[in-house]
Design a protein around this motif. Structure first.
Motif, PDB file in Angstrom:
ATOM      1  N   GLU A   8       0.826  -1.204   0.000  1.00 21.77           N
ATOM      2  CA  GLU A   8       0.000   0.000   0.000  1.00 21.77           C
ATOM      3  C   GLU A   8       0.861   1.255   0.000  1.00 21.77           C
ATOM      4  O   GLU A   8       0.542   2.228  -0.694  1.00 21.77           O
ATOM      5  CB  GLU A   8      -0.929   0.010   1.216  1.00 21.77           C
ATOM      6  N   LYS A  31      -8.088   3.304 -10.729  1.00 24.54           N
ATOM      7  CA  LYS A  31      -8.935   2.112 -10.595  1.00 24.54           C
ATOM      8  C   LYS A  31      -9.892   1.957 -11.768  1.00 24.54           C
ATOM      9  O   LYS A  31     -10.240   0.834 -12.138  1.00 24.54           O
ATOM     10  CB  LYS A  31      -9.734   2.172  -9.297  1.00 24.54           C
ATOM     11  N   MET A  39      -7.646  -7.869 -10.112  1.00 25.45           N
ATOM     12  CA  MET A  39      -8.459  -7.797  -8.894  1.00 25.45           C
ATOM     13  C   MET A  39      -7.615  -7.551  -7.644  1.00 25.45           C
ATOM     14  O   MET A  39      -8.040  -6.847  -6.741  1.00 25.45           O
ATOM     15  CB  MET A  39      -9.280  -9.080  -8.731  1.00 25.45           C
ATOM     16  N   GLU A  40      -6.427  -8.110  -7.596  1.00 22.48           N
ATOM     17  CA  GLU A  40      -5.571  -7.912  -6.417  1.00 22.48           C
ATOM     18  C   GLU A  40      -5.208  -6.441  -6.265  1.00 22.48           C
ATOM     19  O   GLU A  40      -5.252  -5.894  -5.157  1.00 22.48           O
ATOM     20  CB  GLU A  40      -4.316  -8.772  -6.532  1.00 22.48           C
ATOM     21  N   ALA A  42      -6.961  -3.956  -7.472  1.00 23.23           N
ATOM     22  CA  ALA A  42      -8.208  -3.262  -7.136  1.00 23.23           C
ATOM     23  C   ALA A  42      -8.504  -3.373  -5.643  1.00 23.23           C
ATOM     24  O   ALA A  42      -8.876  -2.382  -5.002  1.00 23.23           O
ATOM     25  CB  ALA A  42      -9.362  -3.829  -7.952  1.00 23.23           C
ATOM     26  N   GLU A  43      -8.318  -4.551  -5.082  1.00 22.20           N
ATOM     27  CA  GLU A  43      -8.561  -4.752  -3.651  1.00 22.20           C
ATOM     28  C   GLU A  43      -7.578  -3.966  -2.803  1.00 22.20           C
ATOM     29  O   GLU A  43      -7.954  -3.374  -1.790  1.00 22.20           O
ATOM     30  CB  GLU A  43      -8.489  -6.237  -3.318  1.00 22.20           C
ATOM     31  N   ASP A  46      -8.596  -0.357  -2.914  1.00 30.86           N
ATOM     32  CA  ASP A  46      -9.744  -0.116  -2.032  1.00 30.86           C
ATOM     33  C   ASP A  46      -9.303  -0.026  -0.575  1.00 30.86           C
ATOM     34  O   ASP A  46      -9.760   0.841   0.170  1.00 30.86           O
ATOM     35  CB  ASP A  46     -10.782  -1.228  -2.186  1.00 30.86           C
ATOM     36  N   SER A  47      -8.422  -0.937  -0.172  1.00 28.90           N
ATOM     37  CA  SER A  47      -7.914  -0.922   1.196  1.00 28.90           C
ATOM     38  C   SER A  47      -7.170   0.381   1.484  1.00 28.90           C
ATOM     39  O   SER A  47      -7.367   1.013   2.527  1.00 28.90           O
ATOM     40  CB  SER A  47      -6.998  -2.124   1.432  1.00 28.90           C
TER      41      SER A  47
END
Length: 71
Positions: A8, A31, A39-40, A42-43, A46-47
């Motif tokens: 992150e 995004k 997807m990883e 994207a997740e 989001d986090s």
């Protein structure tokens, strides 16, 4: 202060702007261009956005925003 993961923090460094809100906007725009097989990312985005939403501008300013790609 919210703890960011290593990944992150690197993502933050790539998309950082002068402000917390500007950085959140840049990540949100990025995004929109992600493909289905990302997807990883994207997740993780989001986090990171959730953590940025929950921190103050002062906490954001105190972060050491230098990428560490050597782990």
């Amino acid at each position: 202060m919210t703890n960011l993961t290593h990944d992150e923090m690197n993502l933050l460094c790539i998309y950082q702007k002068n402000t917390r809100i500007g950085t959140m906007d840049a990540i949100t725009v990025m995004k929109q261009y992600l493909e289905q097989d990302e997807m990883e990312l994207a997740e993780m985005s989001d986090s990171l956005l959730t953590k940025l939403e929950n921190m103050t501008d002062e906490e954001f300013d105190e972060l050491e925003k230098f990428p560490d790609f050597n782990y």
